[in-house]
Every structure is written in C-alpha cells, then in structure tokens.
Design an enzyme around this catalytic site. Sequence first.
Site, PDB file in Angstrom:
ATOM      1  N   ASP A  81       0.867  -1.179   0.000  1.00  0.00           N
ATOM      2  CA  ASP A  81       0.000   0.000   0.000  1.00  0.00           C
ATOM      3  C   ASP A  81       0.901   1.226   0.000  1.00  0.00           C
ATOM      4  O   ASP A  81       1.619   1.473   0.970  1.00  0.00           O
ATOM      5  CB  ASP A  81      -0.897  -0.007   1.242  1.00  0.00           C
ATOM      6  CG  ASP A  81      -2.041   0.968   1.134  1.00  0.00           C
ATOM      7  OD1 ASP A  81      -1.816   2.099   0.630  1.00  0.00           O
ATOM      8  OD2 ASP A  81      -3.160   0.622   1.547  1.00  0.00           O
ATOM      9  N   ILE A 132       0.544   3.421   6.382  1.00  0.00           N
ATOM     10  CA  ILE A 132      -0.511   3.373   7.412  1.00  0.00           C
ATOM     11  C   ILE A 132      -1.524   4.489   7.160  1.00  0.00           C
ATOM     12  O   ILE A 132      -1.171   5.657   7.034  1.00  0.00           O
ATOM     13  CB  ILE A 132       0.065   3.544   8.832  1.00  0.00           C
ATOM     14  CG1 ILE A 132       0.968   2.369   9.197  1.00  0.00           C
ATOM     15  CG2 ILE A 132      -1.068   3.648   9.854  1.00  0.00           C
ATOM     16  CD1 ILE A 132       1.592   2.468  10.578  1.00  0.00           C
ATOM     17  N   HIS A 133      -2.792   4.104   7.106  1.00  0.00           N
ATOM     18  CA  HIS A 133      -3.936   5.016   6.980  1.00  0.00           C
ATOM     19  C   HIS A 133      -5.120   4.253   7.552  1.00  0.00           C
ATOM     20  O   HIS A 133      -4.960   3.161   8.088  1.00  0.00           O
ATOM     21  CB  HIS A 133      -4.151   5.420   5.516  1.00  0.00           C
ATOM     22  CG  HIS A 133      -4.307   4.231   4.624  1.00  0.00           C
ATOM     23  ND1 HIS A 133      -5.533   3.672   4.353  1.00  0.00           N
ATOM     24  CD2 HIS A 133      -3.390   3.464   3.998  1.00  0.00           C
ATOM     25  CE1 HIS A 133      -5.354   2.610   3.579  1.00  0.00           C
ATOM     26  NE2 HIS A 133      -4.066   2.463   3.348  1.00  0.00           N
ATOM     27  N   GLY A 134      -6.310   4.792   7.457  1.00  0.00           N
ATOM     28  CA  GLY A 134      -7.473   4.185   8.090  1.00  0.00           C
ATOM     29  C   GLY A 134      -7.721   2.731   7.739  1.00  0.00           C
ATOM     30  O   GLY A 134      -7.992   1.911   8.614  1.00  0.00           O
TER      31      GLY A 134
END
Length: 157
Positions: A10, A14-16
């Site tokens: 990704d 880090i994200h939701g």
Amino acid sequence: MPNILLTRIDNRLIHGQVAVTWSNHVGANLILVANDRVANDEIQQSLMDMAVSDAMETRYFTIQETIDKIHYAADYQKIVLVVETPQDALKLVKGGVPIKKINIGNMHYSEGKRQIAKTVSVDEADIETFKELDKLGVELEIKRVPDEKGQNIMDLI
C-alpha cells in the site's frame, strides 16, 4: 517464527484501512512498516501514528532491519506488515521473511503505469516483480478491504 497475519502493499503505508479495518479484521496488535524512507522520518511516523489506536503498536524499520529483526518478534506480537512497493516485498521474501501471501491494496497511477484494478496501477518493473514473487510461491491478491472479493493479480498482468 514471526506471527505475520497480513502482508500488504500500500503506497500510503498506514492510513485508516490499514490502521483500523485490516488490523481489526486479522486481530493484529502491531503494524510494522518496512520502508527505507519512512524508517528515518519521524514526522511521517508521527503522522501515521495518528491513524492508529492506542492499543496498536507501530514499528518503522528499513527493509534490511525488517529482514534482520523479524525473527526476533515475540509470540504475542500479531503483525500486519506493510510495504510501499512490490519490489520491497520481494526484497523481504528473498531476505528470508516468511511471507506466503501478499494483499495488494493500493498502487497509485503515475506516468508509465497502467491501471489493472480500481486501486492498482503497474509498470513493467512491477509486473516482473509480481511474476518473480509468484514463482517463489507467494499468493498475490488484490483486495482493498476485507469484505471485498479478492482477485489474483496474475490473472490481470
């Protein structure tokens, strides 16, 4: 043997979706970002930590640090391993990190890439890397969120 519950490519790291949706889905308590740039960027780390609950631990290692340290993970650590590119994932696999399956979440479009799925765009280097991962026996699944039907990237490239 490290308890890696999910390995995800990704480019947002880090994200939701990673911090909440995927981590809760697999029952993780540690998100490990393997990324040479972010491992040395405390501002980026702080920004990503804002998406993570207090109950979740984070680690930011270079690719080589991940290879060197992953086998020292404690049994209680349930790990979501996040990388930015398929090339980073391949380095980890070749370095002995026990990755059997990779979730491909987001690979944004940029010049020279073609879109093969809603959130995945690849160039020739990415395709060659995925082919090598496939030959090494790694399952490669495009899947944005847990309740979405996954698709084998090898069927699309």
